[in-house]
Design an enzyme around this catalytic site. Sequence first.
Site, PDB file in Angstrom:
ATOM      1  N   HIS A  14       0.877  -1.195   0.000  1.00 24.71           N
ATOM      2  CA  HIS A  14       0.000   0.000   0.000  1.00 24.71           C
ATOM      3  C   HIS A  14       0.902   1.229   0.000  1.00 24.71           C
ATOM      4  O   HIS A  14       1.481   1.593   1.025  1.00 24.71           O
ATOM      5  CB  HIS A  14      -0.894   0.003   1.237  1.00 24.71           C
ATOM      6  CG  HIS A  14      -1.891   1.129   1.254  1.00 24.71           C
ATOM      7  ND1 HIS A  14      -3.201   0.955   1.628  1.00 24.71           N
ATOM      8  CD2 HIS A  14      -1.775   2.455   0.952  1.00 24.71           C
ATOM      9  CE1 HIS A  14      -3.847   2.106   1.556  1.00 24.71           C
ATOM     10  NE2 HIS A  14      -2.994   3.040   1.157  1.00 24.71           N
ATOM     11  N   LYS A  99      -8.954  -0.602  -6.141  1.00 23.18           N
ATOM     12  CA  LYS A  99      -9.069   0.060  -4.836  1.00 23.18           C
ATOM     13  C   LYS A  99     -10.456   0.650  -4.654  1.00 23.18           C
ATOM     14  O   LYS A  99     -10.934   1.390  -5.510  1.00 23.18           O
ATOM     15  CB  LYS A  99      -8.020   1.181  -4.728  1.00 23.18           C
ATOM     16  CG  LYS A  99      -8.048   1.965  -3.418  1.00 23.18           C
ATOM     17  CD  LYS A  99      -7.563   1.136  -2.245  1.00 23.18           C
ATOM     18  CE  LYS A  99      -7.694   1.872  -0.904  1.00 23.18           C
ATOM     19  NZ  LYS A  99      -6.623   2.824  -0.638  1.00 23.18           N
ATOM     20  N   HIS A 174      -4.832  -0.825   5.726  1.00 22.97           N
ATOM     21  CA  HIS A 174      -4.478  -0.060   6.938  1.00 22.97           C
ATOM     22  C   HIS A 174      -5.484  -0.234   8.076  1.00 22.97           C
ATOM     23  O   HIS A 174      -6.133   0.725   8.484  1.00 22.97           O
ATOM     24  CB  HIS A 174      -4.242   1.419   6.626  1.00 22.97           C
ATOM     25  CG  HIS A 174      -5.230   2.077   5.688  1.00 22.97           C
ATOM     26  ND1 HIS A 174      -6.586   1.995   5.852  1.00 22.97           N
ATOM     27  CD2 HIS A 174      -5.029   2.833   4.586  1.00 22.97           C
ATOM     28  CE1 HIS A 174      -7.174   2.685   4.891  1.00 22.97           C
ATOM     29  NE2 HIS A 174      -6.252   3.193   4.101  1.00 22.97           N
ATOM     30  N   ASP A 247       1.351   2.570   3.497  1.00 22.80           N
ATOM     31  CA  ASP A 247       0.492   3.746   3.296  1.00 22.80           C
ATOM     32  C   ASP A 247       1.317   5.015   3.378  1.00 22.80           C
ATOM     33  O   ASP A 247       0.824   6.055   3.828  1.00 22.80           O
ATOM     34  CB  ASP A 247      -0.682   3.771   4.289  1.00 22.80           C
ATOM     35  CG  ASP A 247      -1.772   4.754   3.867  1.00 22.80           C
ATOM     36  OD1 ASP A 247      -1.771   5.166   2.695  1.00 22.80           O
ATOM     37  OD2 ASP A 247      -2.602   5.105   4.717  1.00 22.80           O
TER      38      ASP A 247
END
Length: 347
Positions: A14, A99, A174, A247
């Site tokens: 990610h 996504k 996440h 992330d």
Amino acid sequence: MNDSITLRRPDDWHLHLRDGAMLAAVAPHSAGFGRAIIMPNLVPPVVTGAQAAAYRDRVLAALPEGSALDPQMTLYLTDGTDPADVVAAHRAGIIRAVKLYPAGATTNSASGVTDFDRVRPVLEAMADAGIPLCVHGEVTDPDVDIFDREAVFIDRVLDPLRRRTPRLRVVMEHVTTSEGVAYARSGGDDLGATITTHHLVINRNAILAGGIRPHYYCLPVAKRESHRQALREAATSGEARFFLGTDSAPHADSAKLQPCGCAGCFTAPNTMSILAHVFEEQGALDRLEGFASLNGAAFYGLPPNEARIRLIRRDQPVQYPRTIAAGDETVTLFEPGHPLYWHLEDA
Ligand code: NCD
Ligand code: ZN
């Protein structure tokens, strides 16, 4: 105590690399990873296979000579996504996943899904083709407290969605709560969950106690300490369903340091040193390779990277800059709040 560990080269499942001058500035900081899922929330977002192919070319052009990074592109799911385009882009090897951002959930998510019934044909086609759906799991209902949005999303959206399309492979991106960890554990090998570097390090006090600290503001927002402990336990558990997705989400300081600053922590440059520190604190250095280098690849049906990296614990702390330059802007690195002693080297 171990003072050196060797791992398969890690992957980042990610990652936000942005575009233009920001892409040029940040991409080299992820060049030591193997595969990385490249998030599609550009402005405008990456919504077609052709756009993903063009973005992939720009990412590759931004990487330094000898970079290991193999960008795995994603499409941004919208109410108007064409199932045939998704399947064709996947079959052509252009994209690895799709996504899902609920509309308005986070940075550049205005084009996200407003009506889950409209995207059902896309989800069915993805289930048939084995294309994973990466989910930003927060409701956007203003009546739901921001600290509850992940848990409410699981009940209201994610669980019904998975029941309606049971063969769909899903990554909970996440996860930030004990509820997220528990739900990930309720699935079979069709359900994975990424955990970021920063959510293993900070709880919500980092953002709010003693002054407001915009560089610790990200989405999903960090939760209370018990949730951070749940994330640490999950990441270091050795369970294959949990894997690294940093992330890393760089923003210009001029955009973060505002009355309404944007969300995202830039962790790409120091992630592996931070993770080694966290896993050492948890007495689980032997499980870092599973989390960072093996589990994600297995979920995505890919072999682990052949190359190795080494993390060496030295007395001298790792030196890293407070900021990097991106065009005329600066981007501040995520600062874990303590020195880092694990130095990253190619093995
Ligand atoms: C991400 C970004 O800036 O693109 N921000 C963040 O806080 N993580 C978007 C996202 O992944 O939510
Ligand atoms: Zn993200």
